[in-house]
Design a protein around this motif. Sequence first.
Motif, PDB file in Angstrom:
ATOM      1  N   GLU A 141      13.068  -1.235 -28.482  1.00 53.77           N
ATOM      2  CA  GLU A 141      14.150  -0.167 -28.778  1.00 53.77           C
ATOM      3  C   GLU A 141      14.742  -0.209 -30.007  1.00 53.77           C
ATOM      4  OE1 GLU A 141      18.039   1.394 -26.190  1.00 53.77           O
ATOM      5  OE2 GLU A 141      16.822  -0.091 -25.396  1.00 53.77           O
ATOM      6  N   GLN A 142      15.197  -1.536 -30.366  1.00 54.36           N
ATOM      7  CA  GLN A 142      15.993  -1.530 -31.563  1.00 54.36           C
ATOM      8  C   GLN A 142      15.113  -1.337 -32.759  1.00 54.36           C
ATOM      9  OE1 GLN A 142      17.222  -5.522 -30.730  1.00 54.36           O
ATOM     10  NE2 GLN A 142      19.213  -5.067 -30.562  1.00 54.36           N
ATOM     11  N   LEU A 143      14.064  -1.504 -32.867  1.00 54.65           N
ATOM     12  CA  LEU A 143      13.100  -1.236 -33.969  1.00 54.65           C
ATOM     13  C   LEU A 143      13.034   0.424 -33.962  1.00 54.65           C
ATOM     14  CD1 LEU A 143      11.452  -3.030 -35.949  1.00 54.65           C
ATOM     15  CD2 LEU A 143       9.443  -2.344 -34.434  1.00 54.65           C
ATOM     16  N   GLN A 144      12.883   1.078 -32.869  1.00 56.74           N
ATOM     17  CA  GLN A 144      12.789   2.539 -32.985  1.00 56.74           C
ATOM     18  C   GLN A 144      13.888   3.113 -33.424  1.00 56.74           C
ATOM     19  OE1 GLN A 144      11.710   3.818 -29.060  1.00 56.74           O
ATOM     20  NE2 GLN A 144       9.546   3.502 -29.245  1.00 56.74           N
ATOM     21  N   GLN A 145      15.391   2.653 -33.297  1.00 55.48           N
ATOM     22  CA  GLN A 145      16.387   2.974 -33.609  1.00 55.48           C
ATOM     23  C   GLN A 145      16.504   2.881 -35.196  1.00 55.48           C
ATOM     24  OE1 GLN A 145      19.540   0.718 -31.457  1.00 55.48           O
ATOM     25  NE2 GLN A 145      19.223   2.067 -29.556  1.00 55.48           N
ATOM     26  N   ARG A 146      15.998   1.784 -35.632  1.00 58.52           N
ATOM     27  CA  ARG A 146      16.235   1.501 -37.094  1.00 58.52           C
ATOM     28  C   ARG A 146      14.972   2.215 -37.809  1.00 58.52           C
ATOM     29  NH1 ARG A 146      17.504  -4.537 -39.029  1.00 58.52           N
ATOM     30  NH2 ARG A 146      19.458  -4.964 -38.044  1.00 58.52           N
ATOM     31  N   SER A 147      14.110   2.679 -37.075  1.00 59.38           N
ATOM     32  CA  SER A 147      12.935   3.455 -37.788  1.00 59.38           C
ATOM     33  C   SER A 147      13.596   4.896 -37.926  1.00 59.38           C
ATOM     34  CB  SER A 147      11.805   3.561 -36.757  1.00 59.38           C
ATOM     35  OG  SER A 147      12.039   4.316 -35.549  1.00 59.38           O
ATOM     36  N   PHE A 148      14.460   5.498 -37.131  1.00 64.89           N
ATOM     37  CA  PHE A 148      14.852   6.431 -37.608  1.00 64.89           C
ATOM     38  C   PHE A 148      16.377   6.780 -38.525  1.00 64.89           C
ATOM     39  CE2 PHE A 148      17.946  10.401 -36.514  1.00 64.89           C
ATOM     40  CZ  PHE A 148      16.980  11.216 -36.682  1.00 64.89           C
ATOM     41  N   TYR A 149      17.217   5.844 -38.066  1.00 69.29           N
ATOM     42  CA  TYR A 149      18.150   5.665 -39.142  1.00 69.29           C
ATOM     43  C   TYR A 149      18.292   4.241 -39.575  1.00 69.29           C
ATOM     44  CZ  TYR A 149      22.841   5.973 -41.309  1.00 69.29           C
ATOM     45  OH  TYR A 149      23.878   5.578 -41.963  1.00 69.29           O
ATOM     46  N   PRO A 150      18.323   4.026 -41.008  1.00 70.75           N
ATOM     47  CA  PRO A 150      18.410   4.856 -41.999  1.00 70.75           C
ATOM     48  C   PRO A 150      17.150   5.251 -42.695  1.00 70.75           C
ATOM     49  CG  PRO A 150      18.743   2.856 -42.824  1.00 70.75           C
ATOM     50  CD  PRO A 150      18.552   2.704 -41.372  1.00 70.75           C
ATOM     51  N   LEU A 151      15.764   4.750 -42.199  1.00 64.36           N
ATOM     52  CA  LEU A 151      14.658   4.823 -42.717  1.00 64.36           C
ATOM     53  C   LEU A 151      14.003   6.263 -43.001  1.00 64.36           C
ATOM     54  CD1 LEU A 151      12.745   1.760 -41.668  1.00 64.36           C
ATOM     55  CD2 LEU A 151      13.680   2.126 -43.938  1.00 64.36           C
ATOM     56  N   THR A 152      13.951   6.816 -41.488  1.00 68.77           N
ATOM     57  CA  THR A 152      13.389   8.428 -41.247  1.00 68.77           C
ATOM     58  C   THR A 152      14.310   9.274 -42.028  1.00 68.77           C
ATOM     59  OG1 THR A 152      12.230   7.734 -39.443  1.00 68.77           O
ATOM     60  CG2 THR A 152      12.551  10.026 -39.831  1.00 68.77           C
ATOM     61  N   PHE A 153      15.718   9.114 -41.645  1.00 65.95           N
ATOM     62  CA  PHE A 153      17.029   9.976 -41.850  1.00 65.95           C
ATOM     63  C   PHE A 153      17.913   9.018 -42.196  1.00 65.95           C
ATOM     64  CE2 PHE A 153      20.841  12.361 -41.348  1.00 65.95           C
ATOM     65  CZ  PHE A 153      20.576  13.606 -42.153  1.00 65.95           C
ATOM     66  N   PRO A 154      18.571   9.162 -43.469  1.00 65.55           N
ATOM     67  CA  PRO A 154      18.406  10.117 -44.500  1.00 65.55           C
ATOM     68  C   PRO A 154      17.654   9.688 -45.488  1.00 65.55           C
ATOM     69  CG  PRO A 154      20.483   9.016 -44.862  1.00 65.55           C
ATOM     70  CD  PRO A 154      20.013   8.334 -43.821  1.00 65.55           C
ATOM     71  N   LEU A 155      17.014   8.546 -45.562  1.00 70.39           N
ATOM     72  CA  LEU A 155      16.236   8.004 -46.843  1.00 70.39           C
ATOM     73  C   LEU A 155      14.839   8.924 -46.977  1.00 70.39           C
ATOM     74  CD1 LEU A 155      16.938   4.126 -46.809  1.00 70.39           C
ATOM     75  CD2 LEU A 155      17.971   5.930 -47.896  1.00 70.39           C
ATOM     76  N   MET A 156      14.207   8.852 -45.814  1.00 72.07           N
ATOM     77  CA  MET A 156      12.834   9.450 -46.026  1.00 72.07           C
ATOM     78  C   MET A 156      12.836  11.124 -46.023  1.00 72.07           C
ATOM     79  SD  MET A 156       9.926   7.897 -46.773  1.00 72.07           S
ATOM     80  CE  MET A 156       9.427   6.205 -46.687  1.00 72.07           C
ATOM     81  N   THR A 157      13.267  11.524 -44.666  1.00 75.92           N
ATOM     82  CA  THR A 157      13.377  12.874 -44.626  1.00 75.92           C
ATOM     83  C   THR A 157      14.893  13.315 -44.481  1.00 75.92           C
ATOM     84  OG1 THR A 157      12.873  12.624 -42.365  1.00 75.92           O
ATOM     85  CG2 THR A 157      10.959  13.248 -43.612  1.00 75.92           C
ATOM     86  N   GLY A 158      15.579  13.263 -45.449  1.00 78.24           N
ATOM     87  CA  GLY A 158      16.901  13.529 -45.707  1.00 78.24           C
ATOM     88  C   GLY A 158      17.342  14.720 -45.646  1.00 78.24           C
ATOM     89  N   PRO A 159      18.626  15.377 -45.839  1.00 76.32           N
ATOM     90  CA  PRO A 159      19.005  16.623 -45.744  1.00 76.32           C
ATOM     91  C   PRO A 159      18.280  17.395 -46.716  1.00 76.32           C
ATOM     92  CG  PRO A 159      20.769  15.146 -45.660  1.00 76.32           C
ATOM     93  CD  PRO A 159      19.619  14.306 -45.876  1.00 76.32           C
ATOM     94  N   GLY A 160      18.101  16.875 -48.078  1.00 75.66           N
ATOM     95  CA  GLY A 160      17.378  17.747 -48.974  1.00 75.66           C
ATOM     96  C   GLY A 160      15.966  18.297 -48.566  1.00 75.66           C
ATOM     97  N   THR A 161      15.143  17.102 -47.840  1.00 80.52           N
ATOM     98  CA  THR A 161      13.973  17.316 -47.222  1.00 80.52           C
ATOM     99  C   THR A 161      13.933  18.560 -46.077  1.00 80.52           C
ATOM    100  OG1 THR A 161      13.312  15.244 -47.954  1.00 80.52           O
ATOM    101  CG2 THR A 161      11.951  16.531 -46.553  1.00 80.52           C
ATOM    102  N   ILE A 162      15.127  18.237 -45.198  1.00 79.73           N
ATOM    103  CA  ILE A 162      15.195  19.287 -44.264  1.00 79.73           C
ATOM    104  C   ILE A 162      15.240  20.629 -44.687  1.00 79.73           C
ATOM    105  CG2 ILE A 162      16.500  19.834 -42.324  1.00 79.73           C
ATOM    106  CD1 ILE A 162      16.978  16.531 -41.774  1.00 79.73           C
TER     107      ILE A 162
END
Length: 225
Positions: A117-138
């Motif tokens: 569960e903690q790994l999934q949380q880290r996978s979303f923030y900050p890795l997926t958002f905002p670093l990988m698919t950040g606001p500019g990408t969105i």
Amino acid sequence: MLDPLLPLLKAVLVVPITLLPIINPPSVAPVFLATAGTDDTVIARLARQVAVNAFFLLAGSMLVGTYVLEFFGVSLPIVRIAGGLLVAAAGWRMLHSGSDDEVRDAAAKQTTALSSEQLQQRSFYPLTFPLMTGPGTIAAAIALGAQIPGSPILYLAHAAVALIGAAVTAAAIYFSNRYAAPLLRRLGPLGTLVMMRLAAFILLCMGLDIMWAGWLELNARPRPP
């Protein structure tokens, strides 16, 4: 024989060609490994989860992003300004974060002990958002989605093409993260440090550029009487 497939292929490639230069997955490799640590199993799981998160985030932005913004009365330039501010803040924090090997080693050891569960949380923030698919990408994904026709049949056809393009983009993100360790080993400690600082500076510049583009677009609109 391949001529009928060329328009479809071009339509699919428009999504990754537009989004991947903004995402720039290799620039996030040092941050990803600092989060994932040295355990190859954790790296594989985290890379897969980040790719899945990115796919759903991009797909949702393209298919329903325009309608969500209209529902809340939020314009795309405002999204760009707010998103650029968030990206710039992330780059500023990275630029001034500590770079000691002990800190990175401690983060790696802590990550290997995380629950699913903690790994999934880290996978979303900050890795997926905002670093990988950040606001500019969105914002770019929403702009691509705004070009989808409103007719039901055409909408389904273009939505399927957009989903394939999002899957190609997510696959590129997965392979970049999954094999980030060999890339950084080739760079060495000094090269990795330089790449992290350069990535942080690029993020800061991208954030300011996104904010500036949103500000110019907002000011170009006619003012209400």
